[in-house]
Design an enzyme around this catalytic site. Structure first.
Site, PDB file in Angstrom:
ATOM      1  N   LYS A 185      88.690  26.942  75.287  1.00 43.42           N
ATOM      2  CA  LYS A 185      88.638  27.227  76.740  1.00 43.42           C
ATOM      3  C   LYS A 185      87.158  27.258  77.106  1.00 43.42           C
ATOM      4  CE  LYS A 185      88.167  29.850  79.846  1.00 43.42           C
ATOM      5  NZ  LYS A 185      87.056  29.603  80.831  1.00 43.42           N
ATOM      6  N   GLU A 262      80.512  37.485  70.112  1.00 44.78           N
ATOM      7  CA  GLU A 262      79.062  37.372  70.280  1.00 44.78           C
ATOM      8  C   GLU A 262      78.793  37.711  71.740  1.00 44.78           C
ATOM      9  OE1 GLU A 262      77.512  36.918  67.659  1.00 44.78           O
ATOM     10  OE2 GLU A 262      78.644  35.613  66.333  1.00 44.78           O
ATOM     11  N   CYS A 296      71.108  34.295  74.999  1.00 44.55           N
ATOM     12  CA  CYS A 296      71.575  35.625  74.600  1.00 44.55           C
ATOM     13  C   CYS A 296      70.517  36.372  73.808  1.00 44.55           C
ATOM     14  CB  CYS A 296      72.864  35.518  73.806  1.00 44.55           C
ATOM     15  SG  CYS A 296      72.724  34.450  72.374  1.00 44.55           S
ATOM     16  N   GLU A 394      71.077  43.468  81.147  1.00 44.05           N
ATOM     17  CA  GLU A 394      70.851  42.046  80.843  1.00 44.05           C
ATOM     18  C   GLU A 394      70.765  41.267  82.156  1.00 44.05           C
ATOM     19  OE1 GLU A 394      74.087  39.686  79.146  1.00 44.05           O
ATOM     20  OE2 GLU A 394      72.652  38.802  77.749  1.00 44.05           O
TER      21      GLU A 394
HETATM   22  P1  NAD Z   1      81.607  35.629  80.607  1.00 43.57           P
HETATM   23  O1  NAD Z   1      81.975  36.782  79.748  1.00 43.57           O
HETATM   24  O2  NAD Z   1      81.668  35.789  82.073  1.00 43.57           O
HETATM   25  O3  NAD Z   1      82.535  34.354  80.289  1.00 43.57           O
HETATM   26  C1  NAD Z   1      82.609  33.793  79.002  1.00 43.57           C
HETATM   27  C2  NAD Z   1      83.931  33.068  78.857  1.00 43.57           C
HETATM   28  O4  NAD Z   1      84.997  34.020  78.885  1.00 43.57           O
HETATM   29  C3  NAD Z   1      84.235  32.073  79.972  1.00 43.57           C
HETATM   30  O5  NAD Z   1      84.847  30.931  79.396  1.00 43.57           O
HETATM   31  C4  NAD Z   1      85.214  32.840  80.854  1.00 43.57           C
HETATM   32  O6  NAD Z   1      86.067  32.018  81.597  1.00 43.57           O
HETATM   33  C5  NAD Z   1      85.983  33.612  79.808  1.00 43.57           C
HETATM   34  N1  NAD Z   1      86.644  34.830  80.302  1.00 43.57           N
HETATM   35  C6  NAD Z   1      86.279  35.630  81.337  1.00 43.57           C
HETATM   36  N2  NAD Z   1      87.143  36.659  81.452  1.00 43.57           N
HETATM   37  C7  NAD Z   1      88.066  36.513  80.467  1.00 43.57           C
HETATM   38  C8  NAD Z   1      89.217  37.267  80.064  1.00 43.57           C
HETATM   39  N3  NAD Z   1      89.592  38.378  80.696  1.00 43.57           N
HETATM   40  N4  NAD Z   1      89.937  36.826  79.000  1.00 43.57           N
HETATM   41  C9  NAD Z   1      89.563  35.700  78.342  1.00 43.57           C
HETATM   42  N5  NAD Z   1      88.510  34.948  78.686  1.00 43.57           N
HETATM   43  C10 NAD Z   1      87.750  35.357  79.732  1.00 43.57           C
HETATM   44  O7  NAD Z   1      80.161  35.184  80.112  1.00 43.57           O
HETATM   45  P2  NAD Z   1      79.218  34.079  80.749  1.00 43.57           P
HETATM   46  O8  NAD Z   1      78.656  34.632  82.011  1.00 43.57           O
HETATM   47  O9  NAD Z   1      79.930  32.780  80.740  1.00 43.57           O
HETATM   48  O10 NAD Z   1      78.073  33.971  79.630  1.00 43.57           O
HETATM   49  C11 NAD Z   1      76.904  34.716  79.640  1.00 43.57           C
HETATM   50  C12 NAD Z   1      77.025  35.883  78.669  1.00 43.57           C
HETATM   51  O11 NAD Z   1      77.261  35.392  77.350  1.00 43.57           O
HETATM   52  C13 NAD Z   1      75.754  36.703  78.564  1.00 43.57           C
HETATM   53  O12 NAD Z   1      76.091  38.060  78.537  1.00 43.57           O
HETATM   54  C14 NAD Z   1      75.171  36.288  77.224  1.00 43.57           C
HETATM   55  O13 NAD Z   1      74.334  37.227  76.590  1.00 43.57           O
HETATM   56  C15 NAD Z   1      76.416  36.050  76.420  1.00 43.57           C
HETATM   57  N6  NAD Z   1      76.131  35.185  75.269  1.00 43.57           N
HETATM   58  C16 NAD Z   1      76.105  35.751  74.028  1.00 43.57           C
HETATM   59  C17 NAD Z   1      75.805  34.972  72.921  1.00 43.57           C
HETATM   60  C18 NAD Z   1      75.762  35.573  71.551  1.00 43.57           C
HETATM   61  O14 NAD Z   1      75.828  34.810  70.602  1.00 43.57           O
HETATM   62  N7  NAD Z   1      75.690  36.873  71.412  1.00 43.57           N
HETATM   63  C19 NAD Z   1      75.539  33.620  73.084  1.00 43.57           C
HETATM   64  C20 NAD Z   1      75.573  33.073  74.372  1.00 43.57           C
HETATM   65  C21 NAD Z   1      75.884  33.873  75.462  1.00 43.57           C
END
Ligand code: NAD
Length: 501
Positions: A185, A262, A296, A394
């Site tokens: 997804k 992550e 991240c 963040e």
């Molecule tokens: P997000 O949590 O908004 O979304 C991530 C994914 O989760 C998307 O595909 C979204 O559609 C899906 N999603 C949202 N709600 C959901 C639910 N209730 N159930 C299942 N799936 C759901 O994150 P984002 O804004 O896309 O990404 C940025 C974030 O990701 C930042 O906080 C960043 O630090 C983190 N990040 C972490 C790492 C790591 O390795 N630690 C790497 C990259 C990004």
């Protein structure tokens, strides 16, 4: 000036799901607009997946797992296909990077680097499964034991919008290398590069049904949520925000699913007075402004020893002002457009909060000449107090907080003073201090006198609100496999006697 942009070659007509070897629309026909980050105009429609689409994708993946050849193939045979995937990704690197940059706003040179890394992820896991050695244990004359490693089933992979293609490869590589089948997804803001996976996998010869993809949103009733709640998906690998991770954790609990998370970060870069200052300034500039600050592991809190603080701030601000903001497609660009207007608003709101909390020494607004799109000047705040929101939360954009410290103890206290614990960067020429500080800092990863460069064999993950579990190297193999212990009797059978007459 309104920016003009040309869509990259090979753009699909629209973005569709890919289920059981075919591109399909949503069962209810719903679609959503995907925006170009340079203009914020919709440039393509994407299918919006719901529960019914996830059900179809999971059914295809389950059939491929239960009845298909993939889980039973020898590691060497699977590795051959993974290496082909890597070759194809490499050969299409420029096309891929152009799409990624267009869709996400990443500077094109950095998008190329991410595409190369994606190829490397497949190559790496191909090597790893061929060289895989499993544990065996002996009790001489009595028992031998060995570990039977098995793929688990349908893995649900949920990815964010920052470096989307690379992060998808980071999950897809080990998930399929170990014989699982998958439903991906992708993030709703950036579905374009993911639309290339089906063609790449078909060309490499991945059997039908091993890879399935459902586009759309994450929230309740939509694709992400439905994948997490599907009973035939025993594993969820998630990368995204910490708050989303908490929701997924709760939603997966009734099935006790395997989870790898992550999550977010607010990582410290600690610069001691004895550091190589040129290297520290360069690396900490790169650490927060590369990938538009949408990284991240960004070192977004810089802690600097008092005796060099003023000099550091001055040099840092001067260098931040020289970071080149430009169009994503321009090879000279170092910071381009943030992914989406919603995210732009969030980052800009933190810039305003920062102005009331700390001293602005660089940036702080929209760069000149970029009246549309999600462009933010590289922004530097100094004298940031530990209770400031820009120190604690963040931001995920090109915004950095600099704070002074006067002793090693204070540096450590400041470094650990957030809910996050993903990465830490330490700059010092005193090796004892560097190692002792690494031991004490609350972070999943530490870089000493180093940029964010990661060997693929090392574990990747965070502590506290930054994650759950580790992936990377053998840790990924462990996550995507069941480890069954087999016990063999080599001696007499010692049966306890029950109920003898
Ligand atoms: P997000 O949590 O908004 O979304 C991530 C994914 O989760 C998307 O595909 C979204 O559609 C899906 N999603 C949202 N709600 C959901 C639910 N209730 N159930 C299942 N799936 C759901 O994150 P984002 O804004 O896309 O990404 C940025 C974030 O990701 C930042 O906080 C960043 O630090 C983190 N990040 C972490 C790492 C790591 O390795 N630690 C790497 C990259 C990004």
């Amino acid at each position: 000036m309104t920016q003009s942009i040309t869509p990259p070659a090979g753009m699909p007509e629209k973005i569709r799901h890919y289920i059981n070897g075919e591109f399909v629309d949503s069962i209810d026909g719903e679609e959503f607009d995907v925006l170009n980050p340079v203009t914020n105009e919709p440039y393509i429609k994407a299918a919006s997946g719901k529960k019914a689409d996830i059900e179809a994708a999971v059914a295809a993946a389950k059939k491929a797992f239960d009845k298909g050849p993939w889980p039973k193939m020898l590691p060497r045979e699977r590795a051959r296909i993974l290496n082909k995937i890597a070759d194809i990704v490499e050969s299409r690197k420029d096309e891929l990077a152009a799409m990624e940059s267009f869709d996400s706003g990443l500077p094109i040179t950095q998008a190329k680097g991410q595409a190369a890394r994606a190829a490397e992820n497949f190559r790496f896991f191909a090597d790893l499964i061929v060289a895989q050695v499993d544990d065996a244990f002996k009790v001489p004359g009595r028992q031998a034991n060995y570990v039977n490693r098995k793929p688990i089933g349908v893995a649900g992979l949920i990815t964010p919008w920052n470096t989307p293609f690379m992060l998808e490869s980071w999950k897809l590589g080990p998930a399929i290398a170990t014989g699982n089948t998958v439903v991906l997804k992708p993030a709703e803001f950036t579905p374009l590069s993911a639309s290339l996976w089906p063609g790449i996998f078909e060309e490499a010869g991945l059997p039908t049904g091993v890879f399935n993809m459902v586009n759309g949103f994450g929230e309740e009733g939509f694709a992400g949520d439905s994948l997490v709640k599907h009973p035939d998906v025993p594993l969820i690998s998630f990368t995204g925000e910490s708050s989303t991770g908490q929701t997924i954790f709760a939603n997966a609990a009734p099935w006790l699913k395997g989870l790898s998370m992550e999550l977010g970060g607010k990582s410290p870069a600690v610069v001691f007075a004895d550091a190589d200052l040129d290297a520290a300034v360069n690396a900490t500039i790169f650490g927060v402004f590369s990938l538009n600050g949408e990284r991240c592991t960004a070192g977004s809190r810089i802690l600097v020893e008092e005796s060099i603080y003023d000099e550091f701030v001055e040099r840092y601000a001067a260098q931040a002002k020289r970071v080149k903001v430009g169009l994503p497609s321009d090879p000279a660009t170092e910071v381009a457009a943030l992914v989406h207007p919603e995210h732009y608003e969030k980052v800009m709101s933190y810039v305003e909060i920062g102005k009331s909390e700390a001293r602005l020494v660089a940036g702080g607004g929209r760069p000149e000449g970029f009246e549309t799109g999600n462009f933010v000047q590289p922004t530097v705040f100094a004298d940031v107090k530990p209770d400031a929101r820009i120190f604690q939360e963040e931001i995920f954009g090109p915004v950095v907080a600099i704070t002074p410290f006067s002793s090693d103890e204070e540096a450590l206290e400041l470094a650990n003073n957030t809910k996050y614990g993903l990465a830490a960067y330490i700059w010092t020429s005193d090796l004892k201090r560097a190692h002792n500080f690494s031991q004490a800092v609350e972070s999943g990863m530490v870089w000493l006198n180093s940029n964010n460069v990661r060997d693929l064999r090392t574990p990747f993950g965070g502590v506290k609100a930054s994650g759950l579990g580790h992936e990377g190297g053998y840790r990924s193999i462990d996550f995507y496999t069941e480890q069954q212990s087999v016990h063999i009797n080599l001696g007499e059978v010692h049966n306890p006697v029950f109920g003898k007459q």
